[in-house]
Write an enzyme that holds these catalytic residues in place. Structure first.
Site, PDB file in Angstrom:
ATOM      1  N   PRO A   1       3.580  -5.263   7.107  1.00  0.00           N
ATOM      2  CA  PRO A   1       3.581  -5.771   8.484  1.00  0.00           C
ATOM      3  C   PRO A   1       2.860  -7.102   8.653  1.00  0.00           C
ATOM      4  O   PRO A   1       3.013  -7.740   9.697  1.00  0.00           O
ATOM      5  CB  PRO A   1       2.854  -4.666   9.256  1.00  0.00           C
ATOM      6  CG  PRO A   1       1.929  -4.057   8.240  1.00  0.00           C
ATOM      7  CD  PRO A   1       2.711  -4.078   6.956  1.00  0.00           C
ATOM      8  N   LEU A   2       2.104  -7.526   7.632  1.00  0.00           N
ATOM      9  CA  LEU A   2       1.341  -8.772   7.749  1.00  0.00           C
ATOM     10  C   LEU A   2       1.773  -9.829   6.744  1.00  0.00           C
ATOM     11  O   LEU A   2       1.161 -10.891   6.658  1.00  0.00           O
ATOM     12  CB  LEU A   2      -0.162  -8.481   7.571  1.00  0.00           C
ATOM     13  CG  LEU A   2      -0.773  -7.532   8.606  1.00  0.00           C
ATOM     14  CD1 LEU A   2      -2.229  -7.237   8.270  1.00  0.00           C
ATOM     15  CD2 LEU A   2      -0.651  -8.112  10.006  1.00  0.00           C
TER      16      LEU A   2
ATOM     17  N   TYR B   1       3.210   4.957  -6.498  1.00  0.00           N
ATOM     18  CA  TYR B   1       2.112   4.022  -6.268  1.00  0.00           C
ATOM     19  C   TYR B   1       1.022   4.196  -7.319  1.00  0.00           C
ATOM     20  O   TYR B   1       0.525   5.302  -7.540  1.00  0.00           O
ATOM     21  CB  TYR B   1       1.504   4.211  -4.881  1.00  0.00           C
ATOM     22  CG  TYR B   1       2.361   3.720  -3.730  1.00  0.00           C
ATOM     23  CD1 TYR B   1       3.518   2.980  -3.944  1.00  0.00           C
ATOM     24  CD2 TYR B   1       2.011   3.997  -2.416  1.00  0.00           C
ATOM     25  CE1 TYR B   1       4.297   2.532  -2.887  1.00  0.00           C
ATOM     26  CE2 TYR B   1       2.783   3.554  -1.354  1.00  0.00           C
ATOM     27  CZ  TYR B   1       3.921   2.830  -1.592  1.00  0.00           C
ATOM     28  OH  TYR B   1       4.691   2.395  -0.543  1.00  0.00           O
TER      29      TYR B   1
END
Length: 257
Positions: free
Chosen positions: A187-188, A50
């Site tokens: 998740p969104l 990341y």
């Protein structure tokens, strides 16, 4: 919501965590991660890759000394599951996170050119020495979970899952049955719908809060990790823990077919 916390590794944490795939090592980034934990986010998820390693470094610097209640997860082996590569990435993660033990380490992806058992053997070795406390795997099938469990105990599975992406329904149910935490990433993503908006209005909530509440309703094993760099958004996500959907509402949110 009957269960607002979940056992992850050795700690009970709120069932909303924080994804950090955009976190950078700046004064603002370090302050944000400190404030996020202070606000009640006790599960922080990162990875070796990341932001080129800056996410791990920001967490290491921002959470030094590490709060005892926080569970920090990282991942390695996204592009290469070769044991030598995994060992090098784990050592780099330990250094960036400024820790002598990783709370939860995931094999980021199963490398088709390396046996899953061989890759996880590296993590098992670090676990036996106390350098990794708990092990997870990411983007896997039920069959791969069971192969992994034959090598080492699996504490968590991290797959993409949301109202809009439900291809891992069987994995969610398998994790619940096996007492494995299921950590949905993205998740969104793409969850907007007229039904979602209607139910959000009925609960005086945002659509994102209802999408997270649906995940929590979907399975007691669920621990979403929505990503954000905003404390206001983070507080909004945490308020999803207070929303209890009815079974009828949850069923109405599932896309037909």
């Amino acid at each position: 919501m009957p269960y607002t916390t979940i056992r992850l590794g050795d700690a009970d944490v709120p069932r909303i965590g924080l994804g950090t795939n955009r976190l950078t090592n700046t004064a603002d980034g370090r302050a944000f991660i400190r404030d996020a934990v202070a606000a009640g986010v006790l599960h922080v998820d990162t990875a070796h890759l990341y932001t080129g390693g800056a996410s791990e470094a920001t967490i290491g610097a921002g959470l030094s000394p590490r709060p005892a209640s926080a569970v920090i997860a990282t991942k390695g082996g996204y592009r290469n599951g070769d044991p030598a590569t995994l060992r090098a990435e784990i050592e780099e993660s330990l250094s960036r996170l400024q820790t002598d033990a990783i709370d939860l380490w995931y094999l980021h992806r199963v490398d088709p050119s390396v046996a899953l058992e061989e890759s996880l053997g590296v993590a098992a070795d670090y676990r036996s020495r106390g350098v990794i406390r708990h092990i997870g795997i990411s983007e896997v099938s039920v069959e791969e979970i069971e192969r992994a469990r034959a090598v080492v105990p699996i504490a968590a599975v991290q797959n993409e899952y949301s109202l809009a992406e439900r291809k891992h329904d069987a994995v969610v149910d398998h994790c619940a049955a096996a007492a494995i935490v299921f950590v949905p990433f993205y998740p969104l993503r793409h969850v907007q719908s007229d039904t979602l908006a209607e139910i959000a209005a009925a609960h005086d909530a945002t659509e994102s809060q209802i999408a997270l509440a649906w995940l929590l309703h979907r399975s007691p094993a669920m621990l979403p990790i929505p990503g954000t760099l905003s404390l206001a958004h983070l507080a909004e996500n945490l308020r999803a823990l207070e929303i209890a959907l009815t079974d009828a509402e949850a069923e109405a949110l599932v896309p037909a077919g």
